[in-house]
Enzyme design. Sequence first.
Site, PDB file in Angstrom:
ATOM      1  N   CYS A  92       0.858  -1.191   0.000  1.00 58.45           N
ATOM      2  CA  CYS A  92       0.000   0.000   0.000  1.00 58.45           C
ATOM      3  C   CYS A  92       0.890   1.234   0.000  1.00 58.45           C
ATOM      4  O   CYS A  92       1.663   1.446   0.949  1.00 58.45           O
ATOM      5  CB  CYS A  92      -0.924  -0.005   1.209  1.00 58.45           C
ATOM      6  SG  CYS A  92      -2.002   1.415   1.212  1.00 58.45           S
ATOM      7  N   CYS A 240      -3.325   6.953  -4.940  1.00 54.47           N
ATOM      8  CA  CYS A 240      -3.014   5.514  -4.829  1.00 54.47           C
ATOM      9  C   CYS A 240      -1.573   5.234  -5.286  1.00 54.47           C
ATOM     10  O   CYS A 240      -1.274   5.312  -6.485  1.00 54.47           O
ATOM     11  CB  CYS A 240      -3.999   4.667  -5.628  1.00 54.47           C
ATOM     12  SG  CYS A 240      -3.789   2.897  -5.312  1.00 54.47           S
ATOM     13  N   GLY A 241      -0.740   4.897  -4.334  1.00 58.03           N
ATOM     14  CA  GLY A 241       0.684   4.682  -4.650  1.00 58.03           C
ATOM     15  C   GLY A 241       0.913   3.494  -5.563  1.00 58.03           C
ATOM     16  O   GLY A 241       1.673   3.581  -6.539  1.00 58.03           O
TER      17      GLY A 241
HETATM   18  O1  PYC Z   1      -1.817   3.781  -2.056  1.00 61.45           O
HETATM   19  O2  PYC Z   1      -1.249   1.827  -2.870  1.00 61.45           O
HETATM   20  C1  PYC Z   1      -2.046   2.577  -2.321  1.00 61.45           C
HETATM   21  C2  PYC Z   1      -3.373   2.047  -1.921  1.00 61.45           C
HETATM   22  C3  PYC Z   1      -3.865   0.802  -2.151  1.00 61.45           C
HETATM   23  C4  PYC Z   1      -5.148   0.774  -1.591  1.00 61.45           C
HETATM   24  C5  PYC Z   1      -5.401   2.000  -1.038  1.00 61.45           C
HETATM   25  N1  PYC Z   1      -4.307   2.771  -1.252  1.00 61.45           N
END
Ligand code: PYC
Length: 315
Positions: A92, A240-241
């Site tokens: 995440c 979202c990374g």
């Molecule tokens: O930022 O990778 C991310 C992520 C995955 C689900 C929610 N955020």
Amino acid sequence: MPQRYHRIHVIDSHTEGEPTRLVLNGFPELGTASMAERLALLRSKHDNWRKAVILEPRGNDILVGALLCSPTHSKATAGVIFFNNQGYLAMCGHGTIGLMASLHYLGLADVGEHLIETPVGDVATVIHDDGSVSIKNVPAYRYRKDVEVNVPGLGLVTGDIAWGGNWFFLVNQKFTDIHIKQVKLLSEISLAIKSALEVSQITGKDGQPIDHIELFQPHNSADSQSFVLCPGGEYDRSPCGTGTSAKLACLAADGKLAEGEIWQQASVIGSTFDASYARLDANTVIPTFRGRAYICADNNLLIDAEDPFRWGFEA
Ligand code: PYC
């Protein structure tokens, strides 16, 4: 405090709008194996602890949990296992930024470089002087390009399947505006695409489920704006990374972004990550993204042995 209460120390933060609840202690001992093995143990033997901190009445569907673990290697600052309302996340991105901001707040990580162990590999993080955090993610790649799926109510939808630490289906087709006022419709559209992928047995590599859907549109100041549906049916308030990493893999594969060039990805609420990649081989990139998390609460959750809802309930 009466003995029937069990205390769990958590730090809540948000990364560009998306919350993370870091669990510092109070979970069962998971041993010293790899993060992937500890995740498997948590899932198989102690899943009620995930539910207690993430589900209602203590949590909610939007929260992502991060369990702080001792690392396996002395060169790493920490290990981490991510979870949500539905289960566990391989990696995440926003959660790792939240983890680093929380460790910094606690005085456990100084400004500078920190290696973090995750269930899918090590990530190199930097806490910057200005409070922002960079994450050099696990390798990302596009698995399949222009995959067509028939979605009831939408017709034929075309997207790319890419790995960015989680599996994503990335769609450039326009259905409606990507805007905070449209999140209900965007969620319905993305859920329909996700179900259609399942029905059509379209998966990531080795049959792994595609549990994140990403819709894109142009943006007036960033390079692109996205809407990201997470596995538990909620949408990511941050860019979202792992989703940004999957996007970089597709841009690199299409020759649309050069190595080292900055790509600014905006979220549905307008927050941004600055991202770039280094090429690992013809099909694989190492993405780096940078954003900022803010601490919201330093809290003790209490689990009352007399509480019939102490292990949470599914909303
Ligand atoms: O930022 O990778 C991310 C992520 C995955 C689900 C929610 N955020």
